[in-house]
Design a protein around this motif. Sequence first.
Motif, short mmCIF file in Angstrom:
data_model
loop_
_atom_site.label_atom_id
_atom_site.label_comp_id
_atom_site.label_asym_id
_atom_site.label_seq_id
_atom_site.Cartn_x
_atom_site.Cartn_y
_atom_site.Cartn_z
N PHE A 90 0.83 -1.20 0.00
CA PHE A 90 0.00 0.00 0.00
C PHE A 90 0.87 1.26 0.00
O PHE A 90 0.65 2.18 -0.79
CB PHE A 90 -0.93 -0.01 1.22
CG PHE A 90 -1.70 1.26 1.40
CD1 PHE A 90 -2.78 1.56 0.60
CD2 PHE A 90 -1.31 2.18 2.38
CE1 PHE A 90 -3.47 2.75 0.76
CE2 PHE A 90 -1.99 3.36 2.55
CZ PHE A 90 -3.08 3.66 1.74
N PHE A 91 1.86 1.31 0.88
CA PHE A 91 2.70 2.50 0.96
C PHE A 91 3.60 2.66 -0.27
O PHE A 91 3.84 3.79 -0.72
CB PHE A 91 3.54 2.49 2.24
CG PHE A 91 2.76 2.86 3.46
CD1 PHE A 91 2.26 4.14 3.63
CD2 PHE A 91 2.50 1.92 4.44
CE1 PHE A 91 1.53 4.48 4.75
CE2 PHE A 91 1.77 2.25 5.57
CZ PHE A 91 1.28 3.54 5.72
N ILE A 92 4.08 1.56 -0.83
CA ILE A 92 4.91 1.65 -2.04
C ILE A 92 4.08 2.18 -3.20
O ILE A 92 4.52 3.08 -3.93
CB ILE A 92 5.53 0.27 -2.37
CG1 ILE A 92 6.59 -0.10 -1.34
CG2 ILE A 92 6.13 0.29 -3.77
CD1 ILE A 92 7.08 -1.53 -1.46
N ILE A 93 2.88 1.65 -3.38
CA ILE A 93 2.03 2.10 -4.49
C ILE A 93 1.61 3.54 -4.28
O ILE A 93 1.62 4.35 -5.23
CB ILE A 93 0.81 1.16 -4.64
CG1 ILE A 93 1.27 -0.21 -5.14
CG2 ILE A 93 -0.23 1.76 -5.57
CD1 ILE A 93 0.20 -1.27 -5.10
N SER A 94 1.24 3.90 -3.04
CA SER A 94 0.84 5.29 -2.77
C SER A 94 1.98 6.26 -3.03
O SER A 94 1.79 7.32 -3.65
CB SER A 94 0.39 5.43 -1.32
OG SER A 94 -0.72 4.63 -1.05
N ALA A 95 3.17 5.91 -2.57
CA ALA A 95 4.32 6.80 -2.78
C ALA A 95 4.68 6.89 -4.27
O ALA A 95 5.03 7.97 -4.76
CB ALA A 95 5.51 6.31 -1.97
N ALA A 96 4.59 5.78 -4.98
CA ALA A 96 4.91 5.80 -6.41
C ALA A 96 3.90 6.67 -7.17
O ALA A 96 4.29 7.45 -8.05
CB ALA A 96 4.93 4.38 -6.96
N PHE A 106 12.02 12.79 -0.23
CA PHE A 106 11.32 12.12 0.87
C PHE A 106 10.48 10.95 0.35
O PHE A 106 10.45 9.88 0.96
CB PHE A 106 10.43 13.13 1.62
CG PHE A 106 9.70 12.53 2.78
CD1 PHE A 106 10.36 12.17 3.94
CD2 PHE A 106 8.33 12.31 2.71
CE1 PHE A 106 9.69 11.60 5.01
CE2 PHE A 106 7.65 11.75 3.76
CZ PHE A 106 8.33 11.40 4.92
N ILE A 107 9.82 11.14 -0.78
CA ILE A 107 9.01 10.06 -1.36
C ILE A 107 9.90 8.91 -1.79
O ILE A 107 9.56 7.73 -1.58
CB ILE A 107 8.16 10.60 -2.54
CG1 ILE A 107 7.09 11.54 -2.01
CG2 ILE A 107 7.52 9.45 -3.31
CD1 ILE A 107 6.33 12.28 -3.09
N ILE A 116 12.43 2.53 1.97
CA ILE A 116 12.20 1.89 3.28
C ILE A 116 11.16 0.80 3.17
O ILE A 116 11.35 -0.32 3.68
CB ILE A 116 11.79 2.96 4.33
CG1 ILE A 116 12.99 3.83 4.67
CG2 ILE A 116 11.23 2.29 5.58
CD1 ILE A 116 12.64 5.02 5.54
N PHE A 117 10.04 1.09 2.52
CA PHE A 117 8.99 0.08 2.45
C PHE A 117 9.32 -1.05 1.47
O PHE A 117 8.83 -2.16 1.63
CB PHE A 117 7.63 0.74 2.13
CG PHE A 117 7.03 1.40 3.33
CD1 PHE A 117 6.44 0.65 4.34
CD2 PHE A 117 7.09 2.77 3.49
CE1 PHE A 117 5.90 1.25 5.45
CE2 PHE A 117 6.56 3.39 4.60
CZ PHE A 117 5.96 2.63 5.60
N SER A 118 10.18 -0.79 0.49
CA SER A 118 10.65 -1.89 -0.37
C SER A 118 11.55 -2.83 0.43
O SER A 118 11.44 -4.06 0.31
CB SER A 118 11.42 -1.34 -1.56
OG SER A 118 10.58 -0.57 -2.38
N THR A 119 12.42 -2.26 1.25
CA THR A 119 13.26 -3.09 2.11
C THR A 119 12.41 -3.89 3.09
O THR A 119 12.66 -5.08 3.31
CB THR A 119 14.26 -2.20 2.88
OG1 THR A 119 14.98 -1.41 1.96
CG2 THR A 119 15.22 -3.03 3.71
#
Length: 195
Positions: A32-38, A61-62, A68-71
Amino acid sequence: MAVWSMNDTQDVAKTTRKTQIFLRIFIGFDLFFIISAALNLIWLSPSEARNVYFGHVERSFILLIIGIFSTSSVCNSLAVVGVSTWKRGCLIPWLLFFLAVKIFLVIGFINNVLNNPVNLGQLIHLLLILSIMSAWKHMQTQYIIMGLPRPAQVVTDSETASSDQNVETAGDLPPKYEDVAETPPKYDETMMKPN
């Protein structure tokens, strides 16, 4: 070598099942966070930013959030594989990454409490720290459990368990009296003499 009782085996199975559930929830948060940030990165254009410097900082920052969330996603996926295959080495990246996250969150919370008045954000920050600590302790317990020999799979369905027991006990019973030869077997005399 440890001997597993029925309750211990069920506890291990329950702990493993809980671990797999919460790791999948963590993977869902990561995605969710990876898709939102992308998506935010795609829609953010430097020309729309009021300040060019602010646009570059937000973009950096994005990218940091995506990293971070990919790791975290990689660590969670490794942990799922490790728990499924009972390889405890796959849990070490998860434990190290979330230990670093936990330390970072505690330092940030202490800094926030010392420099700002009490607010709702600090309570949310504290709840996040407590939830990460709880998850970390659970994974540490799973890591310790995986150091012991893997217990046999436990059947929790009572109908299946009773039919399996009937099959096992039928093969373990001694022969019936009618099936045994009428005369006992002859013993060798040398076996009957005391030494």
